[in-house]
Each structure stands twice: as structure tokens, then as C-alpha cells.
Design an enzyme around this catalytic site. Structure first.
Site, PDB file in Angstrom:
ATOM      1  N   CYS A  47       0.794  -1.240   0.000  1.00 38.51           N
ATOM      2  CA  CYS A  47       0.000   0.000   0.000  1.00 38.51           C
ATOM      3  C   CYS A  47       0.825   1.287   0.000  1.00 38.51           C
ATOM      4  CB  CYS A  47      -0.984   0.047   1.171  1.00 38.51           C
ATOM      5  SG  CYS A  47      -2.256  -1.233   1.116  1.00 38.51           S
ATOM      6  N   ASP A  48       2.137   1.196  -0.069  1.00 36.98           N
ATOM      7  CA  ASP A  48       2.925   2.432  -0.139  1.00 36.98           C
ATOM      8  C   ASP A  48       4.247   2.199  -0.872  1.00 36.98           C
ATOM      9  OD1 ASP A  48       3.235   5.150   0.244  1.00 36.98           O
ATOM     10  OD2 ASP A  48       4.128   4.947   2.240  1.00 36.98           O
ATOM     11  N   ILE A  49       4.152   1.522  -2.009  1.00 39.20           N
ATOM     12  CA  ILE A  49       5.337   1.325  -2.846  1.00 39.20           C
ATOM     13  C   ILE A  49       5.713   2.664  -3.485  1.00 39.20           C
ATOM     14  CG2 ILE A  49       6.222   0.234  -4.950  1.00 39.20           C
ATOM     15  CD1 ILE A  49       6.079  -1.673  -2.609  1.00 39.20           C
ATOM     16  N   THR A  93       0.671   7.168  -0.626  1.00 36.99           N
ATOM     17  CA  THR A  93       1.209   8.465  -1.009  1.00 36.99           C
ATOM     18  C   THR A  93       0.586   8.881  -2.334  1.00 36.99           C
ATOM     19  OG1 THR A  93       3.281   7.892   0.098  1.00 36.99           O
ATOM     20  CG2 THR A  93       3.343   9.737  -1.457  1.00 36.99           C
TER      21      THR A  93
END
Length: 227
Positions: A47-49, A93
Site C-alpha cells: 500500500c505504499d510502494i 502516497t
């Protein structure tokens, strides 16, 4: 925890002159895909690569491998077809958030693939996939403009890339998550499958390649948007 002597991918790209050469992009992309394949097989979505959450690790021979870090927003993926719906807030992000996350609050393994596509563009160009200056945002209406772009516009694939690179990005950046390729499918794509299998195509183990997944499905402490 393993020491990442090469620092973050974000710093490495920032320190480059115009972006990374295709050979490096291929190597780092394959490394990340191996990580995502493992994470997704365990039933989680990161969920935040993004480049800042990818660390570069050098071995004794100087070979460099990209490894995924910061599992603070990781979530257990629902078995429902629509993925996991969040009732409040956004997870991730903005520059790397998938359309289904922005529009419906859905998070499953496919959001990591979208974010990987955005990350690959950034590796090539030294610029975010979306041309948007958050420094000019003064109120929520300005952010709504960016959300509308994610919903209604296509990510522009940079010109001048090889056909394999362009096609790889096209498979990552399909707006319909049901049609977006999985990590395992992408590992067989010509853009990364033709690499020398040393050192990046090594056996993946929980101990050597990943930080501990620190977020459960009910973890509500890190739902706020990472700006």
C-alpha cells in the site's frame, strides 16, 4: 534488520543526472517484483510502494539489490473481489495511489502494481509520473483537482523508452484493477525476464529479503495520508 548500504532508491534516482539507465531500471524492477510476489502470496498488500520505501542493498561482491521496506501501511487483503474498502482516510502516497484507491477506497495487491509503474517512470525520468506541484496547493479544492486527474486521465508513458519498457508500464498502469497484471505475470514480461539471474533472481526468504510486516487488517493507526 539488514543494513541498506546503498540508501534509498529515491536518493539514488535523485543523485542521477537525468534518471537511471534501462539496465538498472530492469534490475531494480525485477527485485521489487520478486518482493511483491512474496508479499502478495502471503495475503498482504504493501500500500505504499514508492522510491523512498525501496532500499538498495550491496552484497560482498558489489552487486546491488532493491528491497522493499516500511510496512507501516501494509494491510491484509480481503478475499472479496472488490478488495478491501476503507471507511475513512486514504492509505498511501498521492503520487503513487491507484485510481481505485482514490475513487472507492479499495486496497489490494493491484495497488502495489500501479505504484510500481509510477516508480518505474520515476526511475527513468527522475520525475513523478504525475506532473503536479503540491507546493501550489492552498486548500482542499487544489487536491480535488489532482484527484480528478487520477480518476479521469491516463498516466503518460515517457517517450524514448524501449518497446518492452513501454509495454511493461502499460500493463502496470491499467486503470481497471481487474485487468492490471499481477506481480507473477510481470515477472515473465520481456522487460525483466531476460535479465541475468544473478544476483537479483535469488531464492526469496522472509528472513533475508523483507522487513517484518507490521500492520494487521484491523490496524487503524496508520490510515492517514502520507503527504
Amino acid at each position: 534488520l539488514e543494513f541498506a548500504s546503498g540508501g534509498s532508491l529515491a536518493d539514488y534516482v535523485h543523485d542521477s543526472q537525468y534518471g537511471l539507465l534501462e539496465g538498472e531500471v530492469k534490475q531494480f524492477t525485477r527485485s521489487v517484483l520478486l518482493g511483491l510476489s512474496y508479499i502478495h502470496a502471503e495475503g498482504y498488500a504493501h500500500c505504499d510502494i514508492k522510491p523512498a520505501n525501496i532500499l538498495l542493498v550491496d552484497d560482498e561482491e558489489g552487486n546491488r539489490t532493491a528491497k522493499i521496506s516500511d510496512f507501516g501501511l501494509a494491510t491484509k487483503v480481503s478475499k472479496r473481489r472488490t478488495g478491501r474498502k476503507r471507511k475513512k482516510g486514504n492509505r498511501g502516497t498521492l503520487f503513487y495511489m491507484a485510481p481505485e484507491s482514490v475513487m472507492f477506497g479499495e486496497y489490494d495487491s493491484k495497488v502495489d502494481i500501479w505504484a510500481l509503474g509510477c516508480t518505474v517512470i520515476e526511475m527513468f525520468t527522475k520525475k513523478p509520473a504525475w506532473d503536479f506541484d503540491f507546493g501550489q496547493c492552498t486548500d482542499l479544492d487544489d487536491f480535488d483537482e489532482f484527484f480528478d486527474r487520477i480518476k479521469n486521465e491516463e498516466v503518460e508513458i515517457p517517450r524514448g523508452l524501449s518497446k518492452d519498457a513501454q509495454d511493461f508500464l502499460a500493463k502496470c498502469l491499467i486503470k481497471n484493477p481487474g485487468l492490471r497484471w499481477t506481480a507473477d505475470m510481470l515477472l515473465s514480461h520481456p522487460f525483466v525476464s531476460g535479465l541475468d539471474k544473478a544476483p537479483v533472481d535469488q531464492e526469496i526468504s522472509e528472513e533475508s529479503a523483507f522487513s517484518t510486516i507490521g500492520s494487521s487488517e484491523d490496524d487503524e493507526s496508520s490510515e492517514d495520508m502520507d503527504s
